[in-house]
Design a protein around this motif. Structure first.
Motif, PDB file in Angstrom:
ATOM      1  N   GLN A 126       0.832  -1.218   0.000  1.00 20.07           N
ATOM      2  CA  GLN A 126       0.000   0.000   0.000  1.00 20.07           C
ATOM      3  C   GLN A 126       0.858   1.256   0.000  1.00 20.07           C
ATOM      4  OE1 GLN A 126      -3.049  -1.245   3.267  1.00 20.07           O
ATOM      5  NE2 GLN A 126      -3.917   0.495   2.175  1.00 20.07           N
ATOM      6  N   GLU A 127       1.903   1.232   0.810  1.00 20.01           N
ATOM      7  CA  GLU A 127       2.794   2.387   0.891  1.00 20.01           C
ATOM      8  C   GLU A 127       3.423   2.669  -0.470  1.00 20.01           C
ATOM      9  OE1 GLU A 127       6.656   3.785   3.614  1.00 20.01           O
ATOM     10  OE2 GLU A 127       5.748   1.800   3.872  1.00 20.01           O
ATOM     11  N   TYR A 128       3.782   1.621  -1.194  1.00 19.16           N
ATOM     12  CA  TYR A 128       4.421   1.744  -2.505  1.00 19.16           C
ATOM     13  C   TYR A 128       3.437   2.232  -3.559  1.00 19.16           C
ATOM     14  CZ  TYR A 128       7.276   0.204  -6.525  1.00 19.16           C
ATOM     15  OH  TYR A 128       7.998   0.144  -7.681  1.00 19.16           O
ATOM     16  N   ILE A 129       2.263   1.610  -3.617  1.00 22.66           N
ATOM     17  CA  ILE A 129       1.304   1.890  -4.678  1.00 22.66           C
ATOM     18  C   ILE A 129       0.664   3.271  -4.532  1.00 22.66           C
ATOM     19  CG2 ILE A 129      -0.943   1.199  -5.632  1.00 22.66           C
ATOM     20  CD1 ILE A 129       1.416  -0.437  -6.578  1.00 22.66           C
ATOM     21  N   ALA A 130       0.449   3.739  -3.323  1.00 19.79           N
ATOM     22  CA  ALA A 130      -0.168   5.060  -3.131  1.00 19.79           C
ATOM     23  C   ALA A 130       0.674   6.151  -3.797  1.00 19.79           C
ATOM     24  CB  ALA A 130      -0.333   5.344  -1.642  1.00 19.79           C
ATOM     25  N   ILE A 131       1.987   6.047  -3.672  1.00 20.43           N
ATOM     26  CA  ILE A 131       2.875   7.044  -4.285  1.00 20.43           C
ATOM     27  C   ILE A 131       2.922   6.867  -5.797  1.00 20.43           C
ATOM     28  CG2 ILE A 131       5.268   7.850  -4.408  1.00 20.43           C
ATOM     29  CD1 ILE A 131       5.469   6.980  -1.414  1.00 20.43           C
ATOM     30  N   ILE A 132       2.975   5.610  -6.250  1.00 18.32           N
ATOM     31  CA  ILE A 132       2.972   5.342  -7.692  1.00 18.32           C
ATOM     32  C   ILE A 132       1.728   5.941  -8.334  1.00 18.32           C
ATOM     33  CG2 ILE A 132       2.716   3.515  -9.421  1.00 18.32           C
ATOM     34  CD1 ILE A 132       5.551   3.717  -8.395  1.00 18.32           C
ATOM     35  N   ALA A 133       0.575   5.846  -7.654  1.00 14.56           N
ATOM     36  CA  ALA A 133      -0.677   6.390  -8.196  1.00 14.56           C
ATOM     37  C   ALA A 133      -0.591   7.896  -8.387  1.00 14.56           C
ATOM     38  CB  ALA A 133      -1.843   6.033  -7.278  1.00 14.56           C
ATOM     39  N   LEU A 134       0.047   8.595  -7.463  1.00 18.87           N
ATOM     40  CA  LEU A 134       0.152  10.055  -7.571  1.00 18.87           C
ATOM     41  C   LEU A 134       0.938  10.478  -8.808  1.00 18.87           C
ATOM     42  CD1 LEU A 134       0.835  10.975  -3.814  1.00 18.87           C
ATOM     43  CD2 LEU A 134      -1.304  11.221  -5.087  1.00 18.87           C
ATOM     44  N   GLY A 135       1.855   9.623  -9.247  1.00 23.44           N
ATOM     45  CA  GLY A 135       2.640   9.944 -10.440  1.00 23.44           C
ATOM     46  C   GLY A 135       2.195   9.186 -11.672  1.00 23.44           C
ATOM     47  N   ALA A 136       0.963   8.680 -11.675  1.00 26.64           N
ATOM     48  CA  ALA A 136       0.485   7.858 -12.794  1.00 26.64           C
ATOM     49  C   ALA A 136       0.545   8.611 -14.121  1.00 26.64           C
ATOM     50  CB  ALA A 136      -0.941   7.371 -12.521  1.00 26.64           C
ATOM     51  N   ALA A 137       0.207   9.904 -14.096  1.00 24.50           N
ATOM     52  CA  ALA A 137       0.191  10.679 -15.339  1.00 24.50           C
ATOM     53  C   ALA A 137       1.580  10.748 -15.969  1.00 24.50           C
ATOM     54  CB  ALA A 137      -0.336  12.081 -15.076  1.00 24.50           C
ATOM     55  N   LEU A 138       2.601  10.906 -15.135  1.00 26.68           N
ATOM     56  CA  LEU A 138       3.966  10.975 -15.662  1.00 26.68           C
ATOM     57  C   LEU A 138       4.342   9.672 -16.363  1.00 26.68           C
ATOM     58  CD1 LEU A 138       5.774  12.643 -12.609  1.00 26.68           C
ATOM     59  CD2 LEU A 138       4.740  13.756 -14.591  1.00 26.68           C
ATOM     60  N   GLN A 139       3.924   8.551 -15.770  1.00 29.02           N
ATOM     61  CA  GLN A 139       4.269   7.253 -16.349  1.00 29.02           C
ATOM     62  C   GLN A 139       3.471   6.953 -17.613  1.00 29.02           C
ATOM     63  OE1 GLN A 139       5.050   4.172 -13.075  1.00 29.02           O
ATOM     64  NE2 GLN A 139       3.822   5.697 -12.010  1.00 29.02           N
ATOM     65  N   VAL A 140       2.166   7.233 -17.589  1.00 29.67           N
ATOM     66  CA  VAL A 140       1.317   6.949 -18.748  1.00 29.67           C
ATOM     67  C   VAL A 140       1.748   7.787 -19.950  1.00 29.67           C
ATOM     68  CG1 VAL A 140      -1.023   7.143 -19.686  1.00 29.67           C
ATOM     69  CG2 VAL A 140      -0.667   6.190 -17.415  1.00 29.67           C
ATOM     70  N   ILE A 141       1.906   9.080 -19.743  1.00 28.96           N
ATOM     71  CA  ILE A 141       2.260   9.960 -20.855  1.00 28.96           C
ATOM     72  C   ILE A 141       3.688   9.698 -21.325  1.00 28.96           C
ATOM     73  CG2 ILE A 141       2.552  12.370 -21.567  1.00 28.96           C
ATOM     74  CD1 ILE A 141       0.305  13.066 -19.572  1.00 28.96           C
ATOM     75  N   GLY A 142       4.599   9.476 -20.376  1.00 34.62           N
ATOM     76  CA  GLY A 142       5.988   9.201 -20.750  1.00 34.62           C
ATOM     77  C   GLY A 142       6.120   7.964 -21.611  1.00 34.62           C
ATOM     78  N   THR A 143       5.506   6.862 -21.182  1.00 34.72           N
ATOM     79  CA  THR A 143       5.587   5.627 -21.977  1.00 34.72           C
ATOM     80  C   THR A 143       4.762   5.734 -23.256  1.00 34.72           C
ATOM     81  OG1 THR A 143       3.774   4.684 -20.653  1.00 34.72           O
ATOM     82  CG2 THR A 143       6.019   4.129 -19.992  1.00 34.72           C
ATOM     83  N   GLY A 144       3.718   6.560 -23.247  1.00 35.20           N
ATOM     84  CA  GLY A 144       2.877   6.714 -24.427  1.00 35.20           C
ATOM     85  C   GLY A 144       3.516   7.523 -25.539  1.00 35.20           C
ATOM     86  N   LEU A 145       4.423   8.427 -25.198  1.00 35.58           N
ATOM     87  CA  LEU A 145       5.066   9.259 -26.210  1.00 35.58           C
ATOM     88  C   LEU A 145       6.229   8.551 -26.909  1.00 35.58           C
ATOM     89  CD1 LEU A 145       5.175  12.759 -24.458  1.00 35.58           C
ATOM     90  CD2 LEU A 145       3.528  11.914 -26.139  1.00 35.58           C
ATOM     91  N   ILE A 146       6.834   7.579 -26.237  1.00 36.99           N
ATOM     92  CA  ILE A 146       8.004   6.902 -26.795  1.00 36.99           C
ATOM     93  C   ILE A 146       7.708   6.235 -28.146  1.00 36.99           C
ATOM     94  CG2 ILE A 146       9.628   4.999 -26.435  1.00 36.99           C
ATOM     95  CD1 ILE A 146      10.305   7.545 -24.885  1.00 36.99           C
ATOM     96  N   PRO A 147       6.581   5.495 -28.317  1.00 37.78           N
ATOM     97  CA  PRO A 147       6.314   4.906 -29.643  1.00 37.78           C
ATOM     98  C   PRO A 147       6.191   5.948 -30.751  1.00 37.78           C
ATOM     99  CG  PRO A 147       4.932   3.871 -27.976  1.00 37.78           C
ATOM    100  CD  PRO A 147       5.584   5.048 -27.333  1.00 37.78           C
ATOM    101  N   PHE A 148       5.616   7.128 -30.437  1.00 38.87           N
ATOM    102  CA  PHE A 148       5.511   8.188 -31.439  1.00 38.87           C
ATOM    103  C   PHE A 148       6.894   8.678 -31.861  1.00 38.87           C
ATOM    104  CE2 PHE A 148       1.045   8.618 -30.205  1.00 38.87           C
ATOM    105  CZ  PHE A 148       0.466   8.831 -31.449  1.00 38.87           C
TER     106      PHE A 148
END
Length: 447
Positions: A126-148
């Motif tokens: 829980q301690e790990y995932i709560a922080i990961i969730a706060l930065g979800a946008a950075l991860q989604v957009i970052g990995t999403g731009l790489i294929p482009f």
């Protein structure tokens, strides 16, 4: 011919390196946390990682779906439509980021319980995932731009962006987990910040190349997003398959050998998933070329690239097997695992290595299917492996040997999926009427 080979490696080598680094992200967290907290810390990261992988896989799938349509539209000389796919993908990534942030943050405990976490594993997860969730946008957009970026011809820059994020992750893991002793929370912050750096560099590239656009009419956004999602399901699933398998293995292992078995597979999964991601890097690296040739109806070059992809992926899989076999006695020690866990890793590692070349065939076939808009076949191959695995785990362990058969169920599922991939590939080739023999403009090459 030789120019085509050079072009292939120009796209594929940076992609392979980038995917390898994305696998090392998980290893870095496991390494620092495992050596700080021991088996319980390693197991908690392993339990929570499928949620992290889900976030990153959604970004990869949506980005790849948009990039494939962009590349095909550009090859068909439909420049305006190609731009719409950029805008549609960016809007989709933004919307999914917001939904994931709220959803994962609010439901992180329920997700971990569903994944099989309990007691100390649940608390640390829980301690790990709560922080990961706060930065979800950075991860989604970052990995999403790489294929482009790869489809814009910037494979090398895409690799640089991922290397920068990876280096930041290592430095911050050391500082947060070891120096400041923040445990799993420090590892989570290191991951989020590292992915954020990758995202910023990707945005800089798109702006510099004047490819960043959010301009698309609301009337077209729905249909464009639907097309992106339809194509992106397969690359999303391909990125998630090892983690779906991880969930299944963890749940069944908890029922048989408990936390020690989970710690064993955590160490194996960290390493073997790097090989799987490298193989995906081959498939996704040649995707811009395959999609371009598909849009141009240049099937001779398309099949030549596909043959190169199969050969290179199998070659890399065999090298990976040799390296893992040689180092199997030391893998557990790298992550701070106990002597018992380390000994078990060395004992069962050869079982997992049997399936690696089959995974190479499966991943290249799946990538080629979604790169050429054969979505139905790519869906089948993406999700059949965990389905085979689930069925086999219900049958083999009770009948033939408990935990050992859980390991063998994993291997057999991947072999069966690869066989199915070859059957579907042969079917599609015959349906196209262009196979099994294509002559290239060189007397020594046929496919």
């Amino acid at each position: 011919m030789f120019a085509e080979i050079r072009n292939f490696f120009k796209y594929v080598i940076p992609s392979v390196f980038s995917f390898a680094l994305s696998g090392v992200y998980a290893i870095v967290d496991g390494y620092f946390v495992g050596n700080s907290l021991g088996d319980v810390g390693l197991s908690s990261i392993n339990m929570a990682y499928p949620v992290v992988a889900l976030i990153q896989a959604l970004g990869t799938g949506l980005g790849m779906g948009g990039a494939i349509h962009y590349s095909i539209s550009r090859a068909e000389k439909k420049q305006a439509q190609a731009k719409e796919f950029i805008a549609g993908a960016l809007w989709t990534l933004l919307i999914v980021s917001v939904l994931l942030t709220f959803g994962v943050f609010c439901l992180n405990r329920e997700l971990l319980i569903w994944l099989g976490a309990e007691a100390s594993l649940l608390e640390l997860g829980q301690e790990y995932i709560a922080i990961i969730a706060l930065g979800a946008a950075l991860q989604v957009i970052g990995t999403g731009l790489i294929p482009f970026i790869r489809n814009f011809g910037g494979s090398l820059y895409a690799m640089i962006a991922m290397v920068a994020g990876f280096i930041a992750n290592i430095i911050l893991d050391y500082q947060f987990v070891w120096v400041q002793e923040q445990g799993v929370a420090g590892a989570a912050w290191a991951t989020v910040i590292g992915q954020g750096i990758t995202m910023l560099l990707a945005l800089v590239y798109m702006l510099y190349q004047k490819q960043f656009t959010l301009r698309i009419s609301p009337a077209k956004l729905g249909a464009t997003a639907a097309a992106i999602i339809q194509t992106g399901v397969a690359p999303f699933g391909l990125a998630m398959t090892p983690n779906i398998s991880l969930i299944i293995i963890n749940r069944f292992s908890m029922a048989y050998d408990g936390e020690p078995a989970i710690a064993v597979y955590a160490c194996i999964a960290y390493i073997i998933c790097i090989i799987y991601l490298i193989l995906q890097g081959v498939g996704d690296g040649c995707q811009p070329l395959i999609s371009q040739y598909y849009g141009e109806k240049n099937f001779v070059r398309l099949y030549f690239v596909r043959k190169l992809a199969y050969g290179f992926a199998i070659f890399l899989s065999l090298i990976g097997c040799v390296i893992m076999y040689i180092t199997s006695d030391y893998i557990g020690a790298i992550f701070g695992a106990s002597a018992q866990v380390n000994a078990e890793i060395a004992r069962i590692m050869p079982i997992f290595l049997v399936s690696v070349p089959f995974v190479a065939v499966l991943r290249i076939t799946t990538s080629c299917f979604y790169a050429t808009e054969k979505s139905a076949f790519s869906y089948i191959l993406t999700f059949i492996e965990p389905l085979f695995m689930l069925v086999l785990m219900f049958i083999l362990p009770p009948l033939f040997g408990g935990q050992l058969m859980i390991w063998w169920s994993t291997v057999l599922a991947r072999i069966l999926a690869a066989i199915l991939a070859l059957i579907l590939k042969r079917h599609v080739d015959r349906q196209d009427g262009l196979r099994p023999r294509i002559l290239l403009p060189h007397p020594y090459w046929t496919i």
